[in-house]
Scaffold this motif. Structure first.
Motif, PDB file in Angstrom:
ATOM      1  N   ASN A   1     -14.576  13.257  -7.183  1.00  0.00           N
ATOM      2  CA  ASN A   1     -13.706  12.774  -8.256  1.00  0.00           C
ATOM      3  C   ASN A   1     -14.460  12.785  -9.589  1.00  0.00           C
ATOM      4  O   ASN A   1     -13.925  13.194 -10.630  1.00  0.00           O
ATOM      5  CB  ASN A   1     -13.212  11.365  -7.939  1.00  0.00           C
ATOM      6  CG  ASN A   1     -11.931  11.009  -8.672  1.00  0.00           C
ATOM      7  OD1 ASN A   1     -10.835  11.378  -8.247  1.00  0.00           O
ATOM      8  ND2 ASN A   1     -12.054  10.294  -9.793  1.00  0.00           N
ATOM      9  N   GLN A   2     -15.720  12.391  -9.561  1.00  0.00           N
ATOM     10  CA  GLN A   2     -16.534  12.368 -10.771  1.00  0.00           C
ATOM     11  C   GLN A   2     -16.819  13.781 -11.263  1.00  0.00           C
ATOM     12  O   GLN A   2     -16.821  14.047 -12.479  1.00  0.00           O
ATOM     13  CB  GLN A   2     -17.849  11.626 -10.503  1.00  0.00           C
ATOM     14  CG  GLN A   2     -18.703  11.400 -11.747  1.00  0.00           C
ATOM     15  CD  GLN A   2     -18.000  10.507 -12.764  1.00  0.00           C
ATOM     16  OE1 GLN A   2     -17.540   9.417 -12.452  1.00  0.00           O
ATOM     17  NE2 GLN A   2     -17.904  10.984 -14.021  1.00  0.00           N
TER      18      GLN A   2
ATOM     19  N   SER B   1      -3.226   1.983 -11.200  1.00  0.00           N
ATOM     20  CA  SER B   1      -2.397   0.843 -10.815  1.00  0.00           C
ATOM     21  C   SER B   1      -0.922   1.127 -11.115  1.00  0.00           C
ATOM     22  O   SER B   1      -0.582   1.593 -12.208  1.00  0.00           O
ATOM     23  CB  SER B   1      -2.851  -0.409 -11.587  1.00  0.00           C
ATOM     24  OG  SER B   1      -2.021  -1.509 -11.289  1.00  0.00           O
ATOM     25  N   GLY B   2      -0.059   0.905 -10.146  1.00  0.00           N
ATOM     26  CA  GLY B   2       1.365   1.168 -10.301  1.00  0.00           C
ATOM     27  C   GLY B   2       1.769   2.591  -9.961  1.00  0.00           C
ATOM     28  O   GLY B   2       2.955   2.928 -10.013  1.00  0.00           O
ATOM     29  N   GLN B   3       0.806   3.420  -9.617  1.00  0.00           N
ATOM     30  CA  GLN B   3       1.065   4.800  -9.224  1.00  0.00           C
ATOM     31  C   GLN B   3       0.853   4.964  -7.707  1.00  0.00           C
ATOM     32  O   GLN B   3       0.072   4.219  -7.113  1.00  0.00           O
ATOM     33  CB  GLN B   3       0.124   5.749  -9.982  1.00  0.00           C
ATOM     34  CG  GLN B   3       0.261   5.716 -11.483  1.00  0.00           C
ATOM     35  CD  GLN B   3       1.545   6.358 -11.968  1.00  0.00           C
ATOM     36  OE1 GLN B   3       2.022   7.334 -11.389  1.00  0.00           O
ATOM     37  NE2 GLN B   3       2.129   5.789 -13.019  1.00  0.00           N
ATOM     38  N   PRO B   4       1.516   5.927  -7.091  1.00  0.00           N
ATOM     39  CA  PRO B   4       2.564   6.799  -7.641  1.00  0.00           C
ATOM     40  C   PRO B   4       3.898   6.056  -7.679  1.00  0.00           C
ATOM     41  O   PRO B   4       4.201   5.285  -6.782  1.00  0.00           O
ATOM     42  CB  PRO B   4       2.611   7.943  -6.620  1.00  0.00           C
ATOM     43  CG  PRO B   4       2.204   7.310  -5.319  1.00  0.00           C
ATOM     44  CD  PRO B   4       1.216   6.233  -5.663  1.00  0.00           C
ATOM     45  N   ASN B   5       4.690   6.325  -8.685  1.00  0.00           N
ATOM     46  CA  ASN B   5       5.970   5.621  -8.807  1.00  0.00           C
ATOM     47  C   ASN B   5       7.175   6.557  -8.745  1.00  0.00           C
ATOM     48  O   ASN B   5       8.314   6.121  -8.780  1.00  0.00           O
ATOM     49  CB  ASN B   5       6.012   4.801 -10.105  1.00  0.00           C
ATOM     50  CG  ASN B   5       5.872   5.684 -11.351  1.00  0.00           C
ATOM     51  OD1 ASN B   5       5.787   6.905 -11.264  1.00  0.00           O
ATOM     52  ND2 ASN B   5       5.828   5.041 -12.518  1.00  0.00           N
TER      53      ASN B   5
ATOM     54  N   ASN C   1      -8.598   8.326 -12.883  1.00  0.00           N
ATOM     55  CA  ASN C   1      -7.512   7.838 -12.038  1.00  0.00           C
ATOM     56  C   ASN C   1      -6.398   8.884 -11.938  1.00  0.00           C
ATOM     57  O   ASN C   1      -6.266   9.762 -12.790  1.00  0.00           O
ATOM     58  CB  ASN C   1      -6.955   6.521 -12.590  1.00  0.00           C
ATOM     59  CG  ASN C   1      -7.929   5.377 -12.416  1.00  0.00           C
ATOM     60  OD1 ASN C   1      -8.650   5.308 -11.425  1.00  0.00           O
ATOM     61  ND2 ASN C   1      -7.968   4.477 -13.402  1.00  0.00           N
ATOM     62  N   TRP C   2      -5.569   8.752 -10.905  1.00  0.00           N
ATOM     63  CA  TRP C   2      -4.539   9.751 -10.618  1.00  0.00           C
ATOM     64  C   TRP C   2      -3.147   9.215 -10.951  1.00  0.00           C
ATOM     65  O   TRP C   2      -2.872   8.025 -10.822  1.00  0.00           O
ATOM     66  CB  TRP C   2      -4.555  10.154  -9.154  1.00  0.00           C
ATOM     67  CG  TRP C   2      -5.867  10.649  -8.636  1.00  0.00           C
ATOM     68  CD1 TRP C   2      -7.023  10.866  -9.329  1.00  0.00           C
ATOM     69  CD2 TRP C   2      -6.167  10.962  -7.273  1.00  0.00           C
ATOM     70  NE1 TRP C   2      -8.015  11.301  -8.511  1.00  0.00           N
ATOM     71  CE2 TRP C   2      -7.531  11.373  -7.235  1.00  0.00           C
ATOM     72  CE3 TRP C   2      -5.438  10.947  -6.091  1.00  0.00           C
ATOM     73  CZ2 TRP C   2      -8.157  11.751  -6.043  1.00  0.00           C
ATOM     74  CZ3 TRP C   2      -6.054  11.328  -4.912  1.00  0.00           C
ATOM     75  CH2 TRP C   2      -7.395  11.731  -4.901  1.00  0.00           C
ATOM     76  N   HIS C   3      -2.256  10.131 -11.336  1.00  0.00           N
ATOM     77  CA  HIS C   3      -0.848   9.824 -11.598  1.00  0.00           C
ATOM     78  C   HIS C   3       0.003  10.876 -10.899  1.00  0.00           C
ATOM     79  O   HIS C   3      -0.373  12.053 -10.846  1.00  0.00           O
ATOM     80  CB  HIS C   3      -0.539   9.877 -13.108  1.00  0.00           C
ATOM     81  CG  HIS C   3      -1.281   8.879 -13.935  1.00  0.00           C
ATOM     82  ND1 HIS C   3      -0.648   7.889 -14.666  1.00  0.00           N
ATOM     83  CD2 HIS C   3      -2.604   8.709 -14.166  1.00  0.00           C
ATOM     84  CE1 HIS C   3      -1.548   7.164 -15.299  1.00  0.00           C
ATOM     85  NE2 HIS C   3      -2.753   7.639 -15.019  1.00  0.00           N
ATOM     86  N   ASP C   4       1.170  10.473 -10.379  1.00  0.00           N
ATOM     87  CA  ASP C   4       2.136  11.491  -9.969  1.00  0.00           C
ATOM     88  C   ASP C   4       2.904  11.946 -11.205  1.00  0.00           C
ATOM     89  O   ASP C   4       3.103  11.181 -12.149  1.00  0.00           O
ATOM     90  CB  ASP C   4       3.064  10.992  -8.852  1.00  0.00           C
ATOM     91  CG  ASP C   4       3.862   9.746  -9.221  1.00  0.00           C
ATOM     92  OD1 ASP C   4       3.527   9.080 -10.220  1.00  0.00           O
ATOM     93  OD2 ASP C   4       4.817   9.427  -8.488  1.00  0.00           O
TER      94      ASP C   4
END
Length: 336
Positions: free
Chosen positions: A183-184, A107-111, A127-130
């Motif tokens: 993903n898992q 949530s809130g990504q990518p920013n 979960n993924w992050h930039d």
């Protein structure tokens, strides 16, 4: 007129007479913005330069005269949409419909915090992050061998670019994650690690001429939301920088040129009728059509052009003397 029934006895020297288009680059030393440079190239040439490989880079390094440049950089035809993401593995046949679009952002990504987060990590919760590409994390590679696909955790810290190079050299590529099941699988490899690199990166860079070349030659990973145009720096062996599109730079255009080659072929023909005149213009035209079809059957393209070469007497065809038969007759006379 006798019906044309011509059998080709010998056609010597048949070969390809056309070749792939060659690319010619033109360096323009006048200073223009990216948009102005693109307009100039499309008016006078084909487009701003798209660069396909290191051979093109080396060609440009040779062509540019640094003494004529205000600084060492010149526009090429690469521009970015910073909201575009793509997988390191660019072979679209690997993905089923919709799989290239799979995302599992936190949530809130990518920013794109401080405009430097251009690469993707998976957190331990899946979960993924930039994240900035120059940070070092453990990468997850994967191998594709026929129907078998395997994810591999690499126990060495690397930047995203180092990870991409390593995975391409020792496996297939950095991991593409196409669905929740994959993903898992990646998440299960992480153990106590907080982050791992996967193969998703922010790359909306597109060539002005619509080329789909994925070749990149960045000096450093591009960043900055307002610097979305690319220039080659010829003080750095033609490596690329991202710049504000409104700065004034020299630029590079290109055109494709199809080289023309010419070859003379010797053709020996056998007539189906003794009354047929091979030097008749109608007959020669029909022969050209037959020969062109023969060349096409051998794999040559439609760009080939044929014509007859006249001899000094103005004729194309001359009857061959049967010299071997004459020698045999002389031999028989000697025996008598």
């Amino acid at each position: 007129m006798d019906k044309l029934l011509l059998s080709i006895v010998v056609v010597s020297g048949l070969c390809a007479v056309s070749s792939p288009a060659e690319r010619l680059y033109h360096v323009v030393y006048d200073l223009k913005t990216m948009t102005e440079a693109q307009r100039h190239c499309r008016d006078k040439y084909r487009d701003l330069a798209s660069i396909r490989d290191m051979e093109d880079v080396n060609t440009l390094n040779t062509a540019v005269d640094l003494s004529l440049m205000v600084d060492s950089r010149a526009w090429i035809g690469l521009k970015s949409d910073v909201d575009s993401w793509r997988w390191s593995l660019s072979n679209t046949s690997f993905y089923k419909p919709g799989e290239m679009e799979f995302r599992r952002w936190e949530s809130g990504q990518p920013n794109n915090y401080v405009t430097e987060e251009l690469c993707t990590v998976m957190y331990r919760d899946g979960n993924w992050h930039d994240y900035p590409c120059e940070t070092t994390f453990y990468p997850v590679c994967f191998d594709v061998r026929g129907p078998n696909e395997t994810f591999v955790l690499i126990n060495n810290l690397m930047t995203w670019t180092e990870a991409q190079n390593y995975c391409r050299e020792h496996h297939t590529d950095l991991a593409s994650v196409r669905n929740m099941e994959e993903n898992q699988k990646v998440q299960n490899l992480m153990n106590s690690r907080d982050f791992v690199w996967i193969g998703l990166f922010r790359d909306g860079w597109k060539w002005s001429d619509g080329s789909d070349s994925s070749f990149r030659n960045w000096k450093t990973n591009p960043n900055g939301l307002s610097e979305v145009c690319a220039a080659a720096d010829f003080s750095a062996n033609g490596q690329w920088e991202n710049l504000n599109c409104n700065v004034m730079k020299a630029f590079i255009c290109y055109i494709d040129v199809v080289p023309v080659s010419k070859q003379v072929m010797k053709v020996r023909l056998q007539k189906s009728s003794s009354s047929l005149d091979l030097n008749d213009p109608v007959v020669m035209e029909d022969l050209l059509k037959k020969l062109k079809q023969r060349l096409k059957d051998q794999g040559l393209n439609d760009d080939i052009k044929l014509s007859w070469k006249k001899q000094l007497d103005g004729k194309v065809f001359h009857k061959e003397e049967k010299k071997t038969k004459k020698k045999e007759t002389c031999a028989k006379k000697d025996e008598l």
